[in-house]
Scaffold this motif. Structure first.
Motif, PDB file in Angstrom:
ATOM      1  N   CYS A 193       0.862  -1.179   0.000  1.00  0.00           N
ATOM      2  CA  CYS A 193       0.000   0.000   0.000  1.00  0.00           C
ATOM      3  C   CYS A 193       0.901   1.233   0.000  1.00  0.00           C
ATOM      4  O   CYS A 193       1.713   1.411   0.898  1.00  0.00           O
ATOM      5  CB  CYS A 193      -0.899  -0.010   1.238  1.00  0.00           C
ATOM      6  SG  CYS A 193      -1.662   1.592   1.578  1.00  0.00           S
ATOM      7  N   GLY A 195       0.071   4.144   0.492  1.00  0.00           N
ATOM      8  CA  GLY A 195      -0.378   5.115   1.492  1.00  0.00           C
ATOM      9  C   GLY A 195       0.383   4.967   2.797  1.00  0.00           C
ATOM     10  O   GLY A 195       0.747   5.964   3.420  1.00  0.00           O
ATOM     11  N   CYS A 196       0.631   3.717   3.192  1.00  0.00           N
ATOM     12  CA  CYS A 196       1.314   3.519   4.485  1.00  0.00           C
ATOM     13  C   CYS A 196       2.534   2.597   4.339  1.00  0.00           C
ATOM     14  O   CYS A 196       3.210   2.318   5.314  1.00  0.00           O
ATOM     15  CB  CYS A 196       0.338   2.951   5.510  1.00  0.00           C
ATOM     16  SG  CYS A 196      -0.306   1.335   5.073  1.00  0.00           S
ATOM     17  N   CYS A 216      -7.375  -0.408   3.043  1.00  0.00           N
ATOM     18  CA  CYS A 216      -6.146  -0.977   3.608  1.00  0.00           C
ATOM     19  C   CYS A 216      -6.403  -1.272   5.084  1.00  0.00           C
ATOM     20  O   CYS A 216      -6.917  -0.426   5.819  1.00  0.00           O
ATOM     21  CB  CYS A 216      -4.998   0.023   3.452  1.00  0.00           C
ATOM     22  SG  CYS A 216      -3.512  -0.433   4.346  1.00  0.00           S
ATOM     23  N   CYS A 219      -3.975   1.429   7.084  1.00  0.00           N
ATOM     24  CA  CYS A 219      -4.184   2.882   7.114  1.00  0.00           C
ATOM     25  C   CYS A 219      -5.613   3.297   6.774  1.00  0.00           C
ATOM     26  O   CYS A 219      -5.991   4.452   6.929  1.00  0.00           O
ATOM     27  CB  CYS A 219      -3.195   3.610   6.190  1.00  0.00           C
ATOM     28  SG  CYS A 219      -3.498   3.296   4.438  1.00  0.00           S
TER      29      CYS A 219
HETATM   30 ZN   LIG Z   1      -2.244   1.483   3.803  1.00  0.00          ZN
END
Ligand SMILES: [Zn+2]
Length: 226
Positions: A193, A195-196, A216, A219
């Motif tokens: 991911c 994002g995180c 996710c 996150c």
């Molecule tokens: Zn994430």
């Protein structure tokens, strides 16, 4: 189209809109009077006033100089005529002449007038260049402002069109998530991911391949498999 992809595109539009709105704000802030030009104008005005006063003083002084010059001529004539023989009287006459000449020098403000005239000419030239630069810059800013406004209008139209293809509650969910996280949709690259930066479980990856929205587990962002 895959829902996660649509939301990802919506997010791309939102990011572009945000960045262009920031740019527009910056450009708008630069439009207006230039402090440097305002300052130079004030400087010019005060120097012009000084010059006018000096010229007035010079005019008055010229009358006085005429008068004193006459007195000097008379005193010198007497001094060099040979009529005055008394050394004391001669010395006194010489003193008078010197004093009158000093008075005369004190009244000389021509130098000051010339200096002030040069200052006025200097500031005027500087102001002309500054104003031209400022006008050029303002024109560029106005053009940039118009361009950004057109781009933004186009982006917002695209946003509207795209969002109409998505259920309103999903758009709202996306917007709330974006407000909380900055980005609502995270790309998944090589099982991670973005994002995180956490490695996603295989089940999440499999679910994300379908048309359902999968968040996710770490996150909470919507996962988008490019
Ligand atoms: Zn994430």
């Amino acid at each position: 189209m895959n829902l996660a992809r649509q939301l990802y595109q919506l997010q791309e539009l939102d990011l572009e809109i945000e960045s262009d709105e920031r740019a527009l704000e910056q450009v708008t802030g630069q439009i207006g009077e230039s402090q440097a030009v305002v300052k130079a104008k004030a400087q010019l005005e005060s120097e012009q006033q000084r010059l006018e006063e000096l010229k007035h003083q010079q005019h008055t002084a010229e009358w006085e100089i005429d008068d004193i010059t006459g007195k000097i001529a008379a005193a010198e004539e007497k001094l060099f005529s040979g009529q005055v023989k008394n050394p004391k009287e001669l010395a006194s006459l010489q003193q008078d002449v010197d004093m009158l000449k000093t008075q005369c020098n004190r009244l000389e403000i021509i130098d000051q007038v010339e200096q002030s005239e040069a200052a006025v000419a200097g500031i005027t030239a500087e102001l002309k260049t500054m104003t031209a630069d400022w006008q050029r810059q303002q024109k560029q800013l106005a053009e940039e402002m118009a361009r950004l406004k057109a781009v933004l209008a186009d982006l917002k139209q695209k946003w509207q069109r795209l969002s109409q293809e998505i259920k309103p509650e999903t758009v709202e969910f996306y917007q709330q998530l974006r407000e909380r996280k900055g980005t609502a949709v995270a790309r998944v690259e090589q099982g991670i991911c973005r994002g995180c930066r956490i490695s996603l479980p295989t089940t999440d990856l499999q679910r994300a391949r379908g048309n359902n929205l999968v968040q996710c587990s770490s996150c909470g962002r919507i996962l988008f498999l490019a």
